[in-house]
Design an enzyme around this catalytic site. Structure first.
Site, PDB file in Angstrom:
ATOM      1  N   LYS A 107       0.868  -1.169   0.000  1.00 54.68           N
ATOM      2  CA  LYS A 107       0.000   0.000   0.000  1.00 54.68           C
ATOM      3  C   LYS A 107       0.905   1.220   0.000  1.00 54.68           C
ATOM      4  CE  LYS A 107      -3.459   2.720   2.268  1.00 54.68           C
ATOM      5  NZ  LYS A 107      -3.957   3.216   3.570  1.00 54.68           N
ATOM      6  N   GLY A 168      -8.219   9.637   9.571  1.00 52.62           N
ATOM      7  CA  GLY A 168      -8.593   9.709  10.973  1.00 52.62           C
ATOM      8  C   GLY A 168      -9.624  10.748  11.328  1.00 52.62           C
ATOM      9  N   ALA A 194      -9.663   6.197   3.925  1.00 55.89           N
ATOM     10  CA  ALA A 194      -9.451   7.325   4.836  1.00 55.89           C
ATOM     11  C   ALA A 194     -10.703   8.149   5.060  1.00 55.89           C
ATOM     12  CB  ALA A 194      -8.318   8.242   4.373  1.00 55.89           C
ATOM     13  N   GLY A 195     -10.953   8.443   6.325  1.00 59.25           N
ATOM     14  CA  GLY A 195     -11.999   9.367   6.716  1.00 59.25           C
ATOM     15  C   GLY A 195     -13.368   8.765   6.955  1.00 59.25           C
ATOM     16  N   ASN A 216      -9.892   2.083   9.426  1.00 60.96           N
ATOM     17  CA  ASN A 216      -9.052   1.813  10.582  1.00 60.96           C
ATOM     18  C   ASN A 216      -9.541   2.577  11.813  1.00 60.96           C
ATOM     19  OD1 ASN A 216      -5.443   2.068  11.336  1.00 60.96           O
ATOM     20  ND2 ASN A 216      -7.088   1.158  12.468  1.00 60.96           N
ATOM     21  N   THR A 217      -9.385   3.900  11.803  1.00 58.59           N
ATOM     22  CA  THR A 217      -9.649   4.706  12.992  1.00 58.59           C
ATOM     23  C   THR A 217     -11.053   4.501  13.555  1.00 58.59           C
ATOM     24  OG1 THR A 217      -8.080   6.400  12.289  1.00 58.59           O
ATOM     25  CG2 THR A 217      -9.727   7.058  13.898  1.00 58.59           C
TER      26      THR A 217
END
Length: 267
Positions: A107, A168, A194-195, A216-217
């Site tokens: 990645k 995040g 992301a986000g 993830n976050t």
């Protein structure tokens, strides 16, 4: 029945670089309260592609070796170049990953500014072109830029991974209009990365035609990461089913769902 065949999960596979996956949810491994919690969340998510920071995959790492908590027979471990500030650093990290026996899959992340962590488009393209020539399977994290996405695909990347909003931030699909353009022109899988802060964000990404999402976050920092991982799995499955069923288009005005004529004597 035709509908049953169309919606059959067993035939609806995510294919990246010739490899098939049932799950369309990729999961990151940072920010979890413990490696044990991370492993349980990965299991609950159903994910078959798990991203890992090269620093956390090192033997003797201070926080423990994350690879000891992942089963490579069940998930593809996808090392990332997190922390790379330019193409040179990203290429070096990818080479270290391969030399360490992880994978040819990488990645690609090039984020020079520590405050906003937005990807550097020029350096990302430069690194991608070099890594593809060296035989890497490259999955690049990018700005939601349709022109860049097309150039990366032409360079031979296995996917494009446009951000929904900053890493995040949990803000969801702030770049939705641009992602739609990327999807319309895509010749490789589009993974929204992301986000994404809620399962509804993931569902919306799949509904618009994205091939997968990476989260993830939102999972790792939830009050119950394992339960949230399962919620994202269900959100992704619902979004994909809705896309395949055919999401109706929006309308500018109301439209009755039942006929109004012939009711209470109306003509």
């Amino acid at each position: 029945m035709k509908g049953e065949t169309r919606l059959a999960d067993a035939t609806d596979l995510l294919v990246i670089a010739g490899r098939s996956f049932r799950s369309r949810l990729l999961i990151g491994t940072g920010k979890f309260p413990s490696l044990e919690c991370m492993a349980k969340a990965v299991e609950a998510s159903g994910s078959e592609i798990v991203t890992v920071s090269l620093r956390r995959a090192e033997k003797g790492a201070a926080s423990g070796n994350i690879l000891d908590h992942l089963d490579p027979s069940r998930v593809l471990i996808l090392p990332n170049t997190s922390g790379a500030r330019d193409a040179e650093e990203a290429i070096r990290l990818a080479r270290l990953s391969r030399a360490g026996g992880l994978s040819d899959w990488i990645k690609l992340e090039v984020t020079p500014h520590p405050m906003h962590l937005l990807p550097d488009s020029m350096e990302t393209l430069k690194a991608a072109e070099a890594l593809v020539k060296e035989g890497f399977v490259v999955l690049p994290y990018i700005q939601a830029d349709p022109v860049l996405a097309r150039r990366l695909a032409e360079a031979g990347t296995a996917t494009v991974m446009p951000l929904g909003s900053p890493i995040g931030s949990n803000r969801g699909l702030r770049t939705g209009d641009a992602i739609r353009l990327i999807i319309e022109e895509a010749t490789v899988p589009v993974v929204v990365d992301a986000g994404l802060g809620a399962p509804s964000h993931a569902a919306a990404a799949l509904e618009m035609g994205a091939d997968a999402v990476l989260v993830n976050t939102a999972i790792a920092t939830a009050e119950d990461p394992v339960a949230m991982a399962e919620a994202f799995r269900l959100g992704v499955e619902a979004g994909r089913r809705a896309f395949r069923a055919g999401v109706p288009s929006e309308k500018d005005r109301a439209e009755a769902s039942s006929p109004l004529t012939g009711f209470l004597g109306r003509p």
